[in-house]
Design an enzyme around this catalytic site. Structure first.
Site, PDB file in Angstrom:
ATOM      1  N   LYS A   1       0.869  -1.172   0.000  1.00 50.14           N
ATOM      2  CA  LYS A   1       0.000   0.000   0.000  1.00 50.14           C
ATOM      3  C   LYS A   1       0.907   1.223   0.000  1.00 50.14           C
ATOM      4  O   LYS A   1       2.072   1.155   0.406  1.00 50.14           O
ATOM      5  CB  LYS A   1      -0.849  -0.028   1.293  1.00 50.14           C
ATOM      6  CG  LYS A   1      -2.103   0.775   1.236  1.00 50.14           C
ATOM      7  CD  LYS A   1      -3.312  -0.020   0.749  1.00 50.14           C
ATOM      8  CE  LYS A   1      -4.530   0.867   0.713  1.00 50.14           C
ATOM      9  NZ  LYS A   1      -5.720   0.164   0.244  1.00 50.14           N
TER      10      LYS A   1
ATOM     11  N   GLY B   1     -20.822   6.260   5.946  1.00 50.95           N
ATOM     12  CA  GLY B   1     -19.949   6.718   4.858  1.00 50.95           C
ATOM     13  C   GLY B   1     -20.540   6.316   3.519  1.00 50.95           C
ATOM     14  O   GLY B   1     -20.544   5.139   3.164  1.00 50.95           O
ATOM     15  N   VAL B   2     -21.072   7.298   2.793  1.00 50.20           N
ATOM     16  CA  VAL B   2     -21.699   6.976   1.506  1.00 50.20           C
ATOM     17  C   VAL B   2     -20.915   7.590   0.352  1.00 50.20           C
ATOM     18  O   VAL B   2     -21.436   8.338  -0.455  1.00 50.20           O
ATOM     19  CB  VAL B   2     -23.201   7.369   1.462  1.00 50.20           C
ATOM     20  CG1 VAL B   2     -24.033   6.355   2.208  1.00 50.20           C
ATOM     21  CG2 VAL B   2     -23.424   8.771   2.026  1.00 50.20           C
ATOM     22  N   GLY B   3     -19.625   7.255   0.330  1.00 46.94           N
ATOM     23  CA  GLY B   3     -18.774   7.666  -0.787  1.00 46.94           C
ATOM     24  C   GLY B   3     -18.866   6.617  -1.886  1.00 46.94           C
ATOM     25  O   GLY B   3     -19.929   6.036  -2.134  1.00 46.94           O
TER      26      GLY B   3
HETATM   27  P1  NAD Z   1     -14.714   7.501  -0.291  1.00 47.31           P
HETATM   28  O1  NAD Z   1     -13.722   8.529   0.088  1.00 47.31           O
HETATM   29  O2  NAD Z   1     -15.315   7.528  -1.647  1.00 47.31           O
HETATM   30  O3  NAD Z   1     -15.936   7.491   0.761  1.00 47.31           O
HETATM   31  C1  NAD Z   1     -15.757   7.563   2.124  1.00 47.31           C
HETATM   32  C2  NAD Z   1     -16.924   8.367   2.678  1.00 47.31           C
HETATM   33  O4  NAD Z   1     -16.895   8.288   4.101  1.00 47.31           O
HETATM   34  C3  NAD Z   1     -16.867   9.850   2.323  1.00 47.31           C
HETATM   35  O5  NAD Z   1     -18.112  10.279   1.801  1.00 47.31           O
HETATM   36  C4  NAD Z   1     -16.558  10.531   3.652  1.00 47.31           C
HETATM   37  O6  NAD Z   1     -17.112  11.823   3.758  1.00 47.31           O
HETATM   38  C5  NAD Z   1     -17.183   9.562   4.629  1.00 47.31           C
HETATM   39  N1  NAD Z   1     -16.682   9.632   5.993  1.00 47.31           N
HETATM   40  C6  NAD Z   1     -15.413   9.847   6.433  1.00 47.31           C
HETATM   41  N2  NAD Z   1     -15.379   9.815   7.775  1.00 47.31           N
HETATM   42  C7  NAD Z   1     -16.653   9.549   8.190  1.00 47.31           C
HETATM   43  C8  NAD Z   1     -17.258   9.362   9.449  1.00 47.31           C
HETATM   44  N3  NAD Z   1     -16.541   9.448  10.579  1.00 47.31           N
HETATM   45  N4  NAD Z   1     -18.580   9.122   9.501  1.00 47.31           N
HETATM   46  C9  NAD Z   1     -19.326   9.042   8.374  1.00 47.31           C
HETATM   47  N5  NAD Z   1     -18.792   9.198   7.141  1.00 47.31           N
HETATM   48  C10 NAD Z   1     -17.485   9.444   7.056  1.00 47.31           C
HETATM   49  O7  NAD Z   1     -13.997   6.087   0.000  1.00 47.31           O
HETATM   50  P2  NAD Z   1     -14.392   4.640  -0.516  1.00 47.31           P
HETATM   51  O8  NAD Z   1     -13.635   4.341  -1.765  1.00 47.31           O
HETATM   52  O9  NAD Z   1     -15.852   4.443  -0.459  1.00 47.31           O
HETATM   53  O10 NAD Z   1     -13.696   3.777   0.627  1.00 47.31           O
HETATM   54  C11 NAD Z   1     -14.266   3.683   1.905  1.00 47.31           C
HETATM   55  C12 NAD Z   1     -13.487   2.664   2.718  1.00 47.31           C
HETATM   56  O11 NAD Z   1     -13.464   1.426   2.012  1.00 47.31           O
HETATM   57  C13 NAD Z   1     -12.012   3.036   2.949  1.00 47.31           C
HETATM   58  O12 NAD Z   1     -11.607   2.521   4.201  1.00 47.31           O
HETATM   59  C14 NAD Z   1     -11.283   2.286   1.851  1.00 47.31           C
HETATM   60  O13 NAD Z   1      -9.941   2.030   2.176  1.00 47.31           O
HETATM   61  C15 NAD Z   1     -12.116   1.014   1.814  1.00 47.31           C
HETATM   62  N6  NAD Z   1     -12.003   0.289   0.572  1.00 47.31           N
HETATM   63  C16 NAD Z   1     -12.382   0.885  -0.604  1.00 47.31           C
HETATM   64  C17 NAD Z   1     -12.268   0.153  -1.785  1.00 47.31           C
HETATM   65  C18 NAD Z   1     -12.698   0.728  -3.112  1.00 47.31           C
HETATM   66  O14 NAD Z   1     -12.875  -0.048  -4.075  1.00 47.31           O
HETATM   67  N7  NAD Z   1     -12.896   2.035  -3.213  1.00 47.31           N
HETATM   68  C19 NAD Z   1     -11.780  -1.168  -1.762  1.00 47.31           C
HETATM   69  C20 NAD Z   1     -11.430  -1.740  -0.532  1.00 47.31           C
HETATM   70  C21 NAD Z   1     -11.549  -0.986   0.624  1.00 47.31           C
END
Ligand code: NAD
Length: 355
Positions: free
Chosen positions: A80, A179-181
């Site tokens: 990573k 977290g709805v990203g």
């Molecule tokens: P992202 O940045 O698109 O979404 C994360 C969301 O969480 C954002 O909207 C942010 O505002 C919100 N957030 C942050 N802190 C918060 C809190 N305390 N309470 C509520 N919401 C909060 O990220 P993502 O790609 O959706 O990834 C989310 C998690 O999943 C991360 O830990 C990432 O490492 C993991 N992950 C993602 C992927 C992928 O394919 N994107 C794959 C494996 C793991």
């Protein structure tokens, strides 16, 4: 901070620091293991409070990638990278290209991809400097892995329900998504489409409002951890399952996409089990994106990739079953991954032994 002690305590192979004077880029790449092959892992761009926090994050994340790849039966190791960003400073092409040059120095042992704070556009900028990057929209291929991560998480939820002897029928379930990203919004959508009542929360008001408007889901009222629900899906950042939050949980299942959900994997992993909450290990649940990008990198077909993502359900089922006789599901997941690494190592040795 005793760096070599930190590295040896979790079996890391390599930690590399990079500073680019022209752009001010400060970045770290951690290689946890190359026992099964080269290692693909996202680049996280985050405003860490200090360097020690960034080092701890990259070490934990890279270790998780080793287990994620091994448990998903990919011939890949674990790595990573993190970029130490300054709050409020947006990413630039120059910074991304400097990161790409850093990745290139690994000559393919490390393959970068997106993570929190890094977009497909950033990945494409990196790809101008290295071919060892996945997940861009045009220059690098693979695209956004989050739909595949979300699908894998949804599949794992099925295994969790079955483990508790419940039918895989979402229509009577309440799912809370933190977290709805990129991933969380899709997990929310999949659960809603399957008939669940979905409640969401996000610290980013714009993200929250967009998803509420798009899906018509409800918003968590109050503390997310003490909200009664069937499934809590942590899809934001790590460390959310800890001494403070575990006693508050009022859900039957925790199954989400966020990496490193347990603040202390051993202690909090055991405590969540003692609290009677079924925890599906994140590195098993969220492997869909890695399977997609690593699969494309090593030349798997779409069909093989989708089959592996479907398999997340059966892998979760095996790990949760094993966990019944172990201190925690986390430890069961690690044991499962390590058994795959041992098997992969001996297969490698067998193919290297002259006839
Ligand atoms: P992202 O940045 O698109 O979404 C994360 C969301 O969480 C954002 O909207 C942010 O505002 C919100 N957030 C942050 N802190 C918060 C809190 N305390 N309470 C509520 N919401 C909060 O990220 P993502 O790609 O959706 O990834 C989310 C998690 O999943 C991360 O830990 C990432 O490492 C993991 N992950 C993602 C992927 C992928 O394919 N994107 C794959 C494996 C793991």
């Amino acid at each position: 901070m005793k760096l070599f002690e930190l590295l040896s305590s979790h079996g890391h192979e390599r930690l590399a620091f990079h500073h680019d004077a022209a752009t001010g880029l400060r970045a770290i790449i951690a290689i946890h293991s190359t026992a099964l092959g080269n290692a693909l892992g996202g680049t996280r761009r985050w405003a860490y409070s200090d360097e020690a926090e960034a080092i701890r994050d990259v070490l934990r994340l890279s270790e998780g990638m080793t287990y994620k790849a091994a448990a998903a039966d990919l011939p890949m190791g674990g790595a990573k990278s993190v970029i130490l960003a300054t709050a409020g400073n947006p990413a630039t092409e120059a910074e991304a290209r400097a990161m790409g040059r850093f990745v290139e120095t690994f000559r393919g042992t490390y393959i970068a991809a997106e993570d929190v704070g890094v977009t497909p556009q950033f990945v494409d900028w990196m790809a101008a400097e290295t071919e060892h990057v996945m997940g861009g929209d045009s220059v690098s291929h693979g695209g956004d892995p989050s739909p595949f991560t979300a699908q894998g998480c949804f599949n794992a939820m099925g295994a969790c329900l079955q483990n508790l002897g419940k039918p895989v029928n979402f229509s009577r379930l309440t799912v809370v998504v933190q977290g709805v990203g990129a991933t969380g919004s899709r997990v929310a959508k999949l659960c809603q489409q399957a008939g669940a009542t979905v409640l969401v929360t996000d610290t980013n008001v714009a993200n929250l409002q967009r998803v509420v408007k798009e899906l018509g889901v409800g918003v968590v009222d109050g503390d997310v951890f003490s909200t009664p629900c069937d499934i809590l899906a942590p899809c934001a950042l790590g460390g959310v399952l800890n001494q403070q939050t575990i006693p508050k949980l009022r859900c039957g299942i925790v199954c989400g996409t966020a990496n490193n959900q347990l603040l202390d994997p051993i202690e909090d992993g055991a405590n969540i089990k003692k609290a009677g909450v079924l925890y599906a290990p994140d590195f098993i649940v969220n492997a869909g994106g890695l399977i997609r990008l690593a699969g494309l990198y090593i030349g798997l077909s779409e069909q093989q990739i989708n089959e592996k993502i479907r398999h997340i359900e059966s892998t979760t089922a095996v790990v949760l079953r094993d966990a019944q006789n172990m201190p925690s599901a986390y430890e069961a997941g690690v044991a499962y991954a390590k058994s795959r690494i041992d098997r992969g190592r001996s297969n490698k040795k067998a193919t290297m032994t002259p006839a």
